[in-house]
Design a protein around this motif. Structure first.
Motif, PDB file in Angstrom:
ATOM      1  N   LYS A 182      -6.630   5.925 -74.230  1.00 10.52           N
ATOM      2  CA  LYS A 182      -5.592   5.251 -74.418  1.00 10.52           C
ATOM      3  C   LYS A 182      -5.047   4.518 -73.110  1.00 10.52           C
ATOM      4  CE  LYS A 182      -3.382   8.873 -77.298  1.00 10.52           C
ATOM      5  NZ  LYS A 182      -2.346  10.017 -77.466  1.00 10.52           N
ATOM      6  N   ASN A 183      -5.700   4.704 -72.028  1.00 10.91           N
ATOM      7  CA  ASN A 183      -5.749   4.115 -70.738  1.00 10.91           C
ATOM      8  C   ASN A 183      -6.984   3.450 -70.099  1.00 10.91           C
ATOM      9  OD1 ASN A 183      -2.686   4.681 -70.032  1.00 10.91           O
ATOM     10  ND2 ASN A 183      -3.578   6.462 -70.469  1.00 10.91           N
ATOM     11  N   GLY A 184      -7.891   2.813 -71.124  1.00 13.96           N
ATOM     12  CA  GLY A 184      -9.266   2.096 -70.681  1.00 13.96           C
ATOM     13  C   GLY A 184      -9.142   1.405 -69.694  1.00 13.96           C
ATOM     14  N   SER A 185      -8.097   0.379 -69.912  1.00 16.41           N
ATOM     15  CA  SER A 185      -8.249  -0.701 -68.857  1.00 16.41           C
ATOM     16  C   SER A 185      -7.710  -0.028 -67.328  1.00 16.41           C
ATOM     17  CB  SER A 185      -7.103  -1.672 -69.189  1.00 16.41           C
ATOM     18  OG  SER A 185      -7.407  -2.356 -70.199  1.00 16.41           O
ATOM     19  N   VAL A 186      -7.049   0.834 -67.274  1.00 16.93           N
ATOM     20  CA  VAL A 186      -6.369   1.425 -66.151  1.00 16.93           C
ATOM     21  C   VAL A 186      -7.565   2.396 -65.463  1.00 16.93           C
ATOM     22  CG1 VAL A 186      -4.978   3.389 -64.889  1.00 16.93           C
ATOM     23  CG2 VAL A 186      -4.190   1.552 -66.528  1.00 16.93           C
ATOM     24  N   ALA A 187      -8.585   2.921 -66.337  1.00 19.57           N
ATOM     25  CA  ALA A 187      -9.741   3.744 -66.185  1.00 19.57           C
ATOM     26  C   ALA A 187     -10.704   2.907 -65.334  1.00 19.57           C
ATOM     27  CB  ALA A 187     -10.220   4.502 -67.307  1.00 19.57           C
ATOM     28  N   ASN A 188     -10.907   1.822 -66.089  1.00 20.78           N
ATOM     29  CA  ASN A 188     -11.841   0.744 -65.582  1.00 20.78           C
ATOM     30  C   ASN A 188     -11.489   0.271 -64.150  1.00 20.78           C
ATOM     31  OD1 ASN A 188     -14.484  -0.219 -65.894  1.00 20.78           O
ATOM     32  ND2 ASN A 188     -13.648  -2.274 -66.241  1.00 20.78           N
ATOM     33  N   LEU A 189     -10.278  -0.117 -64.128  1.00 16.01           N
ATOM     34  CA  LEU A 189      -9.390  -0.652 -62.975  1.00 16.01           C
ATOM     35  C   LEU A 189      -9.659   0.156 -61.768  1.00 16.01           C
ATOM     36  CD1 LEU A 189      -7.941  -3.269 -62.098  1.00 16.01           C
ATOM     37  CD2 LEU A 189      -5.868  -1.834 -62.642  1.00 16.01           C
ATOM     38  N   MET A 190      -9.616   1.613 -61.935  1.00 11.63           N
ATOM     39  CA  MET A 190      -9.900   2.515 -60.801  1.00 11.63           C
ATOM     40  C   MET A 190     -11.177   2.517 -60.324  1.00 11.63           C
ATOM     41  SD  MET A 190      -6.818   3.644 -60.290  1.00 11.63           S
ATOM     42  CE  MET A 190      -7.293   4.970 -58.895  1.00 11.63           C
ATOM     43  N   THR A 191     -12.121   2.093 -60.974  1.00  9.89           N
ATOM     44  CA  THR A 191     -13.447   2.026 -60.460  1.00  9.89           C
ATOM     45  C   THR A 191     -13.374   0.792 -59.056  1.00  9.89           C
ATOM     46  OG1 THR A 191     -14.147   0.219 -61.783  1.00  9.89           O
ATOM     47  CG2 THR A 191     -14.583   2.410 -62.432  1.00  9.89           C
TER      48      THR A 191
END
Length: 395
Positions: free
Chosen positions: A128-137
């Motif tokens: 549900k928050n894939g973009s945020v999950a990848n952004l946190m990298t």
């Protein structure tokens, strides 16, 4: 969250991206030591550092497809093992040629496998928050870059030297590989299982929006990479007494940007909107540096470029590609990764030609070049946004 059992997996994957942030610049901190070890000069060490970019391009061509076909876990394990070999291999290299090969294979290929194993997995763990999950990298990489000087300071105070630092890093990567072997990983495409056939298959055909997202891999990287490697000379021209402070301001702004951008994406702001407006604001920031030729302006511009150019645009573009190809996430993301590596390898060469041909006006022309890249990035963002709006109207 997809499943609570994946929480430890996500934690160790993010720890791996912190290590990646350390790996990006650790060799540069010990250029003199390795120049002596490899019987070369500083330029030879810089060539070795650049070899990782070559390895990264090769990795982008193969690691994504392997991750989608054989699974994320095996990619993560292979990547961490190769990174361990990289650290030990640099210490054991008898000359600069051997070190170059080790850096290309270990640094570039190792990071490629780690990216192919971690970024798609994090998107699948947080569907549900894939973009945020990848952004946190991106944020975790910044954390690693922030912690590196502290680790070096600790190493110097304990007297373990550069060998101890590299041996420790190599061991950490081996331990990470071992831990990854026992952690649960989602299967590729698990986050879309149970969806309709149309939703699950995603957009298999290459569209104009897809091409634009891949090209954003180049523009989003080129803008901040060009600034990061050329602001020093501009600072001298403008009378900045300590140019290194500009990098600290830039780094802090980039980290803050990731957190704020993550928050506004969670609030419902579309990634395509950010991909359109951030390059516009980056261009305006660079225009300030071009027009206002005073030292104080560079402190402001460094913060603005850190925020708008280095706050995770590449990660957002890659996450959008993963959404478009849900069962080929790693392959799609690797396409943007290839363009990012290409930017690393080419943009400074272009800048070098400009400086040699323009002389005293070289730094100003580099700013113009960067503004043009920002404008291209804006156009690409508009293409993505237009296609996204059209698909929303159809659905």
């Amino acid at each position: 969250m997809l499943n609570k059992k994946y929480k430890p997996t996500a934690g160790f994957l993010y720890f791996g991206t912190i290590m990646m942030g350390i790996s990006m610049s650790i060799l540069a901190q010990y250029k003199g030591d390795f120049a002596t070890l490899w019987h070369t000069d500083l330029s030879g060490v810089l060539n070795v550092i650049g070899a990782a970019g070559l390895g990264g391009i090769i990795a982008a061509l193969i690691t994504g497809r392997l991750s989608d076909k054989f699974g994320r876990k095996i990619s993560a394990i292979i990547g961490n093992v190769i990174q361990s070999i990289y650290y030990f291999g640099l210490l054991l290299s008898p000359n600069v040629t051997t070190a170059y090969i080790v850096a290309a294979i270990g640094g570039g290929l190792g990071n490629g496998f780690i990216n192919a194993g971690s970024s798609p997995t994090l998107i699948e763990i947080f569907p549900k928050n894939g973009s945020v999950a990848n952004l946190m990298t991106k944020f975790m990489i910044s954390v690693g870059q922030f912690l590196l000087p502290l680790f070096i300071l600790a190493a110097n105070s304990t007297g373990i030297g550069y060998r101890g630092v590299f041996i420790t890093a190599g061991i950490v990567y081996l331990v990470l590989a071992l831990i990854m072997a026992f952690l649960p990983f989602p299967q590729p495409g698990e986050d879309v299982k149970g969806s309709s056939k149309q939703e699950k298959s995603g957009k298999k055909k290459v569209s104009l929006g897809t091409v634009a997202l891949v090209l954003i891999g180049y523009t989003s990287t080129a803008v901040f990479f060009l600034w990061l490697n050329t602001y020093q000379e501009l600072a001298v021209q403008y009378g900045v007494k300590q140019p290194s402070i500009l990098q600290s301001i830039y780094a802090v702004a980039a980290a803050v940007s990731v957190l704020i951008t993550s928050a506004i994406v969670k609030k419902g702001v579309k990634e395509s909107t950010i991909l359109t407006w951030y390059p516009v604001l980056s261009a305006c920031s660079l225009l300030l540096a071009l027009v206002v030729r005073q030292s104080f302006i560079l402190y402001i511009v460094s913060a603005l470029i850190g925020f708008f150019a280095a706050g995770g645009l590449f990660q957002l573009a890659a996450a959008l590609l993963a959404k478009m190809y849900p069962e080929l996430k790693a392959t799609a993301m690797a396409a943007a990764g290839f363009m990012s590596m290409l930017a690393n390898m080419t943009i400074l060469s272009i800048a070098s030609v400009i400086v040699k041909s323009a002389g005293a006006n070289g730094q100003s022309l580099i700013l113009v070049l960067n503004i043009v890249i920002c404008i291209i990035g804006t156009v690409l963002g508009l293409i993505v946004k237009k296609e996204e709006d059209h698909l929303n109207e159809v659905n």
